[in-house]
Design a protein around this motif. Structure first.
Motif, PDB file in Angstrom:
ATOM      1  N   THR A  32       0.829  -1.215   0.000  1.00 53.23           N
ATOM      2  CA  THR A  32       0.000   0.000   0.000  1.00 53.23           C
ATOM      3  C   THR A  32       0.856   1.254   0.000  1.00 53.23           C
ATOM      4  O   THR A  32       0.604   2.206  -0.751  1.00 53.23           O
ATOM      5  N   ALA A  33       1.889   1.263   0.848  1.00 58.39           N
ATOM      6  CA  ALA A  33       2.774   2.431   0.927  1.00 58.39           C
ATOM      7  C   ALA A  33       3.486   2.658  -0.400  1.00 58.39           C
ATOM      8  O   ALA A  33       3.664   3.807  -0.827  1.00 58.39           O
ATOM      9  N   GLY A 393      -6.385  -6.916   4.891  1.00 57.52           N
ATOM     10  CA  GLY A 393      -6.267  -5.819   3.933  1.00 57.52           C
ATOM     11  C   GLY A 393      -6.541  -4.462   4.556  1.00 57.52           C
ATOM     12  O   GLY A 393      -5.832  -3.492   4.283  1.00 57.52           O
ATOM     13  N   PHE A 394      -7.567  -4.399   5.415  1.00 58.58           N
ATOM     14  CA  PHE A 394      -7.929  -3.124   6.052  1.00 58.58           C
ATOM     15  C   PHE A 394      -6.833  -2.622   6.978  1.00 58.58           C
ATOM     16  O   PHE A 394      -6.419  -1.458   6.905  1.00 58.58           O
ATOM     17  N   ILE A 395      -6.366  -3.515   7.859  1.00 61.05           N
ATOM     18  CA  ILE A 395      -5.309  -3.104   8.804  1.00 61.05           C
ATOM     19  C   ILE A 395      -4.040  -2.731   8.048  1.00 61.05           C
ATOM     20  O   ILE A 395      -3.379  -1.730   8.353  1.00 61.05           O
ATOM     21  N   MET A 439      -7.046   2.496   0.505  1.00 62.48           N
ATOM     22  CA  MET A 439      -7.684   1.680   1.543  1.00 62.48           C
ATOM     23  C   MET A 439      -8.637   0.666   0.912  1.00 62.48           C
ATOM     24  O   MET A 439      -8.612  -0.533   1.229  1.00 62.48           O
ATOM     25  N   GLY A 440      -9.491   1.161   0.023  1.00 65.51           N
ATOM     26  CA  GLY A 440     -10.443   0.275  -0.648  1.00 65.51           C
ATOM     27  C   GLY A 440      -9.738  -0.787  -1.472  1.00 65.51           C
ATOM     28  O   GLY A 440     -10.157  -1.955  -1.497  1.00 65.51           O
ATOM     29  N   PHE A 441      -8.645  -0.402  -2.148  1.00 71.77           N
ATOM     30  CA  PHE A 441      -7.902  -1.348  -2.978  1.00 71.77           C
ATOM     31  C   PHE A 441      -7.240  -2.430  -2.120  1.00 71.77           C
ATOM     32  O   PHE A 441      -7.222  -3.610  -2.502  1.00 71.77           O
ATOM     33  N   ALA A 442      -6.715  -2.040  -0.966  1.00 73.51           N
ATOM     34  CA  ALA A 442      -6.072  -3.008  -0.073  1.00 73.51           C
ATOM     35  C   ALA A 442      -7.087  -4.028   0.437  1.00 73.51           C
ATOM     36  O   ALA A 442      -6.811  -5.232   0.495  1.00 73.51           O
TER      37      ALA A 442
END
Length: 469
Positions: A32-33, A393-395, A439-442
């Motif tokens: 994500t980063a 994924g959310f965390i 966030m949604g993609f993760a």
């Protein structure tokens, strides 16, 4: 089974295997980063471009160019100019443009090369004359204590670009910044300065008196040439930024166009002003020709139609909207490439999530069999495993965005908030929509990665699962 029970079971299972859950989440964090930081670099450059456009009059600005007038030192073009100019931009042109429908304002602009003298230094400058309203519209960021030039002042007020000192040279030696890597010892806001409009006469007079401007006597014994008039000028301001901060006005020296026009007409009374149109016999016309007309449309939706109308009048036109559309396509490609590079990390993280879910199924085979025998539906089992993957994924998305903000801050500090790369804004820019999208993609990646393990859990035979050791 109720949703609260599914949430409790899913979170409880992740807590039981803390190390494996941590490592899986770590992969999502890095992925994500990577995506957010990579895309933020493209967005930072795009943000800087928007600020540059605002300093050039904004999205409703139209630059109208006629036949050549003025003798500028530099000419920049992005290839967006349309049409062929058959007329000069004169005072009558300005009046015609002001009367067009959807024109908010139309003002003249005059660009010419000149010489600025201060102490033992002389400098080549590009003098840009604008009206007070247009100068304000340029949104130039000035150093503290600066002000814009006064209209029709007795002496010409100048706003000096931050790169202008690099174009100054020492009389006699002819050495400047490009040879010595040292800027001239001039305090532009305090030291006395003189402006020479007639460059040819100035250098002819210098050569005839020993060539002091160029550094050397040619020994030709030329007849003494009368030196041109030197006008006392004052720097009312300077553009903010050092030699590493570039903007559209860095190489320019701005002044009031009406004062400049008056000085030129007095200097060359009865003679042709350099760059101004002349007859075949070399005599000047009665009208005064400007380099450009700066037109502001009343709305961005009217820019295209207004540009076409001005082009039909016999002038070339260029707009910031055309430049923006071209630049946006290029930035979209850059952001897609950078985002794709970052997405590789998230793809690797998805493999880790799938592996974690498969291992969880093998370890909980008997548990799955028991809850099936107790009457838990296949749909609930599928939802439980998808929730676990979504949690990961959310965390990972939350922590990944926090890491992205830290990395973005570090990049901006190291690059001097974009100044080290010649940008006017931060090189890394993270908008709210990018945070929400990442966030949604993760979460989506987590659920997709956990989908096939969830299907496998649904297909397990209850009896075989209970007997499994």
């Amino acid at each position: 089974m109720r949703w609260i029970d599914l949430l409790r079971m899913s979170s409880g299972n992740l807590k039981r295997r803390k190390l494996r859950t941590f490592l899986t989440i770590l992969g999502v964090v890095i992925g994500t980063a990577s995506i957010v930081v990579m895309i933020s670099l493209g967005l930072g450059m795009q943000q800087s471009m928007y600020q540059q456009i605002e300093r050039s009059g904004g999205m409703t600005a139209i630059t109208v160019t006629g036949q050549e007038a003025g003798n500028s030192m530099y000419y920049f073009s992005d290839g967006s100019e349309q049409g062929e100019a058959t007329k000069y931009v004169t005072d009558d042109t300005i009046k015609e443009l002001q009367e067009l429908e959807h024109v908010k304002s139309a003002t003249p602009s005059l660009t010419m090369s000149s010489i600025l003298l201060s102490g033992k230094y002389y400098g080549y400058i590009q003098l840009v004359g604008l009206t007070p309203d247009e100068l304000e519209r340029q949104n130039m960021k000035l150093v503290e204590g600066s002000r814009m030039p006064e209209e029709n002042a007795a002496n010409l007020d100048l706003v000096i670009g931050n790169f202008v000192p690099m174009d100054f040279y020492e009389k006699g030696s002819g050495r400047g910044y490009w040879e010595t890597q040292e800027l001239p010892d001039i305090d532009f806001m305090k030291d006395p300065m003189f402006l020479v409009l007639d460059q040819s006469a100035y250098f002819d007079s210098q050569q005839s008196s020993g060539g002091s401007a160029f550094g050397g006597d040619d020994g030709s014994g030329n007849t003494q040439v009368k030196a041109p008039k030197k006008y006392v000028v004052h720097a009312s301001g300077m553009l903010d930024g050092g030699l590493e901060t570039y903007n559209s006005g860095s190489y320019n020296v701005y002044c009031d166009v009406w004062t400049l026009k008056s000085m030129l007409q007095k200097e060359y009374r009865g003679k042709a002003i350099p760059g101004q149109p002349t007859t075949q016999t070399g005599k000047p016309y009665k009208f005064f020709a400007y380099t450009n007309a700066m037109v502001q449309a009343d709305d961005i939706d009217n820019v295209e139609g207004l540009s076409a109308a001005i082009q039909d009048m016999g002038y070339r036109v260029s707009t910031n909207a055309e430049y923006l559309q071209s630049a946006q396509k290029e930035f979209a490609m850059v952001e897609a490439v950078l985002g794709g590079i970052g997405a590789v990390s998230l793809f690797v993280a998805a493999i880790g999530i799938a592996n974690t879910m498969m291992m969880s199924i093998y370890e909980r085979t008997k548990e799955i069999g028991v809850i099936k025998v107790l009457g838990c539906s296949l749909r609930n089992i599928k939802q439980m495993f998808l929730l676990e993957a979504a949690f990961i994924g959310f965390i990972g998305g939350v922590l990944g965005n926090l890491l992205s903000f830290l990395l973005s801050f570090g990049i901006n500090v190291v690059t001097g908030h974009g100044s080290a790369m010649g940008l006017d804004s931060n090189i890394s820019y993270i908008p709210v929509w990018l945070v929400m999208a990442s966030m949604g993609f993760a979460v989506l990646v987590g659920m997709v990665a956990g989908y096939f393990p969830a299907l496998r859990a649904m297909k397990l035979s209850p009896l075989a699962a209970i007997r499994n050791e």
